[in-house]
Design an enzyme around this catalytic site. Structure first.
Site, PDB file in Angstrom:
ATOM      1  N   ARG A 132       0.835  -1.204   0.000  1.00  0.00           N
ATOM      2  CA  ARG A 132       0.000   0.000   0.000  1.00  0.00           C
ATOM      3  C   ARG A 132       0.868   1.252   0.000  1.00  0.00           C
ATOM      4  NH1 ARG A 132      -0.798   2.331   4.503  1.00  0.00           N
ATOM      5  NH2 ARG A 132      -1.047   0.409   5.716  1.00  0.00           N
ATOM      6  N   TYR A 144     -16.989  17.437 -15.316  1.00  0.00           N
ATOM      7  CA  TYR A 144     -17.440  16.053 -15.206  1.00  0.00           C
ATOM      8  C   TYR A 144     -18.425  15.903 -14.052  1.00  0.00           C
ATOM      9  CZ  TYR A 144     -17.116  11.116 -13.828  1.00  0.00           C
ATOM     10  OH  TYR A 144     -17.401   9.836 -13.444  1.00  0.00           O
ATOM     11  N   ASP A 186      -7.645  19.330 -14.497  1.00  0.00           N
ATOM     12  CA  ASP A 186      -7.988  17.987 -14.957  1.00  0.00           C
ATOM     13  C   ASP A 186      -7.581  17.891 -16.426  1.00  0.00           C
ATOM     14  OD1 ASP A 186      -9.221  15.684 -15.945  1.00  0.00           O
ATOM     15  OD2 ASP A 186     -10.909  15.845 -14.564  1.00  0.00           O
ATOM     16  N   LYS A 242      -9.179   6.621 -18.825  1.00  0.00           N
ATOM     17  CA  LYS A 242      -9.541   7.107 -20.145  1.00  0.00           C
ATOM     18  C   LYS A 242      -8.364   6.997 -21.115  1.00  0.00           C
ATOM     19  CE  LYS A 242     -13.482   8.188 -18.133  1.00  0.00           C
ATOM     20  NZ  LYS A 242     -13.224   8.137 -16.693  1.00  0.00           N
TER      21      LYS A 242
END
Length: 384
Positions: free
Chosen positions: A48, A105, A177, A202
């Protein structure tokens, strides 16, 4: 001399494995790593906190964004949530308000307005194309300004350099973004952004087969805070997901060239079709933010939106009538997608300042043969 973009995409963080000579970064599935002595390890303790496959990915994408630091996450929204946590550890007297572009978004809107807002972190939707109004109406309690460029789904483009200058004069963190543009077309760090965020699902991944998020920054202090929360909150990608993203990013440049080429062919169809009320694409001279896009982008991207003259039901029929374009949410992959944002990705923004037109159709133009894409969309438009 710095290596070129595609060279870095293929080689940054991806040196041959020192043990075997493997030219592909191994998928390191181990959750824990042996230490030579207490606190004496080889850079990894627990997966992690850090993983070799993930580390290679972070080096790769940070290099493409020309940033000093990169942090990967289990999803784009996990990355965004990690950024918003900076507001909780801001210096005394810093603002807690987020200025959000009035086209964004739907998931970003939902996270900022409906998760962080009720926790005491206010937000305001603003028109980021009007710089004079931004200066004149800047709320004093602003701690962060958040912009997509091009936006989702109207594809408006904002002048990153100018907005960053305004924000920094007022002590705010600038978040860009860069999901739609990708680092191949636009590098916000070089334009003054403090943080760049991606839905790596994406264009970075590019094949609709892995979910991920990414943050790039050259601000050492912010990077340290983000890395602390990345580990403390733990929304990190699995090693296999990191490998899938590494593989996808290697072909980003060649894919983006084809996305852009195919998008232009679609725009040529749309601007002359009688069923279309308005075409939204940054290359068009009358598009909002065209000048900003021309200044800061290498090309204009693979996303195209349009409004159907006959209204909502006709727009939904177009989305139902294609065969090469697949009716589905998401974007940025090799296959072409079509969607009706008001009823799909942006439903959460209904009734808000970010509500989208109900006759809007959004295309993610893939890398298929452009003649097939044009013919498919043309028959769908002709059908209404």
């Amino acid at each position: 001399m710095s290596a070129g973009f595609s060279t870095r995409a293929i080689h940054a963080g991806q040196e041959p494995d020192p043990t075997t000579g493997a030219v592909v970064v191994p998928i390191s599935l181990s959750t824990t790593f042996a230490q030579d002595g207490v606190g004496n390890h080889k850079g990894f303790e627990y997966s992690r906190s850090g993983n070799p496959t993930r580390s290679a990915l972070e080096t790769q994408i940070a290099s493409l964004e020309e940033a000093r630091h990169g942090l990967s996450f289990a999803s784009g929204l996990a990355a965004e949530d990690n950024i918003l946590r900076l507001l909780t550890v801001a210096p005394e007297g810093s603002g807690k308000r987020v200025l959000l572009g009035n086209d964004a978004y739907g998931g970003t809107f939902r996270l900022i307005a409906k998760v962080w807002g009720p926790m005491g972190y206010p937000w305001t939707a603003v028109d980021l194309t009007d710089l004079d109004a931004l200066r004149a109406n800047w709320p004093d309690d602003t701690g962060m300004i958040w912009l997509e460029t091009p936006t989702n789904p109207l594809l408006t483009c904002f002048d990153i350099e100018a907005i960053a200058s305004i924000a920094h004069e007022r002590g705010a963190i600038v978040v860009v973004d860069n999901t739609f543009a990708t680092p191949y077309l636009q590098q916000p760090i070089n334009l003054g952004a403090d943080l760049v965020v991606h839905s790596a699902t994406k264009y970075l991944g590019g094949h609709s087969d892995v979910v991920g998020g990414f943050i790039a920054t050259s601000n050492d202090e912010l990077a340290e805070k983000l890395a602390f929360t990345q580990n403390a909150a733990g929304a990190v990608p699995a090693p296999f997901d990191s490998y899938m993203l590494l593989r996808g990013v290697k072909t980003l440049a060649v894919r983006m060239d084809r996305h852009c080429e195919n998008a232009r062919a679609i725009v040529d169809l749309l601007v002359d079709h009688p069923a279309i009320e308005k075409v939204l694409y940054p290359q068009l001279p009358d598009h909002p933010g065209h000048a900003a896009a021309a200044k800061q982008m290498k090309d204009f991207g693979g996303m195209v939106s349009f409004q159907v003259r006959a209204g909502r039901e006709a727009a939904m029929r177009v989305a139902d009538a294609t065969s090469v374009f697949t009716l589905a949410e998401s974007l940025g992959a090799v296959e072409s997608l079509i969607e009706h944002p008001a009823a799909m990705t942006h439903m959460s923004a209904a009734g808000s300042p970010l509500e989208v037109p109900d006759n809007l159709v959004r295309l993610s133009v893939g890398i298929e043969d452009k003649a097939d894409l044009v013919a498919d969309l043309e028959q769908a438009l002709d059908s209404i």
